[in-house]
Motif scaffolding. Sequence first.
Motif, PDB file in Angstrom:
ATOM      1  N   SER A 256       0.648  -1.454  -0.484  1.00  0.00           N
ATOM      2  CA  SER A 256      -0.547  -0.275  -0.169  1.00  0.00           C
ATOM      3  C   SER A 256       0.803   1.327  -0.324  1.00  0.00           C
ATOM      4  O   SER A 256       0.952   1.681  -0.621  1.00  0.00           O
ATOM      5  CB  SER A 256      -1.064  -0.027   1.074  1.00  0.00           C
TER       6      SER A 256
ATOM      7  N   TYR B 260      -1.859   2.948  -2.655  1.00  0.00           N
ATOM      8  CA  TYR B 260      -2.845   2.492  -2.507  1.00  0.00           C
ATOM      9  C   TYR B 260      -3.739   2.380  -1.625  1.00  0.00           C
ATOM     10  O   TYR B 260      -3.178   1.568  -0.558  1.00  0.00           O
ATOM     11  CB  TYR B 260      -3.837   1.485  -3.754  1.00  0.00           C
ATOM     12  N   ASP B 261      -4.460   2.489  -1.283  1.00  0.00           N
ATOM     13  CA  ASP B 261      -5.538   2.489   0.471  1.00  0.00           C
ATOM     14  C   ASP B 261      -5.606   0.929   0.689  1.00  0.00           C
ATOM     15  O   ASP B 261      -5.447  -0.128  -0.795  1.00  0.00           O
ATOM     16  CB  ASP B 261      -6.621   2.779   0.702  1.00  0.00           C
ATOM     17  N   GLU B 262      -4.746  -0.100   1.549  1.00  0.00           N
ATOM     18  CA  GLU B 262      -5.257  -1.394   1.626  1.00  0.00           C
ATOM     19  C   GLU B 262      -6.719  -2.194   1.403  1.00  0.00           C
ATOM     20  O   GLU B 262      -6.661  -3.366   0.239  1.00  0.00           O
ATOM     21  CB  GLU B 262      -4.604  -1.262   3.041  1.00  0.00           C
TER      22      GLU B 262
END
Length: 70
Positions: free
Chosen positions: A12, A17-19
Amino acid sequence: MDNTYLTTSELSKRIKYDERVIREQLKDSVLFEGVHYIRPFGGRKILFIWERVEEEMLSGVSMQSLITGL
């Protein structure tokens, strides 16, 4: 060949990018088990193979498009 294994949290941070997006949208639609990630020792934990993820992100990107910023 040495591989770099990353947790979802570490991936991430690398790809910004968000988890949750990785787990719910990318995993098993863009990133596939056995290719981009593994579950070591048959467990629940997922380790992403950085080199394979990076290849996937760059596929279709030409040097010209990188130079011109397209």
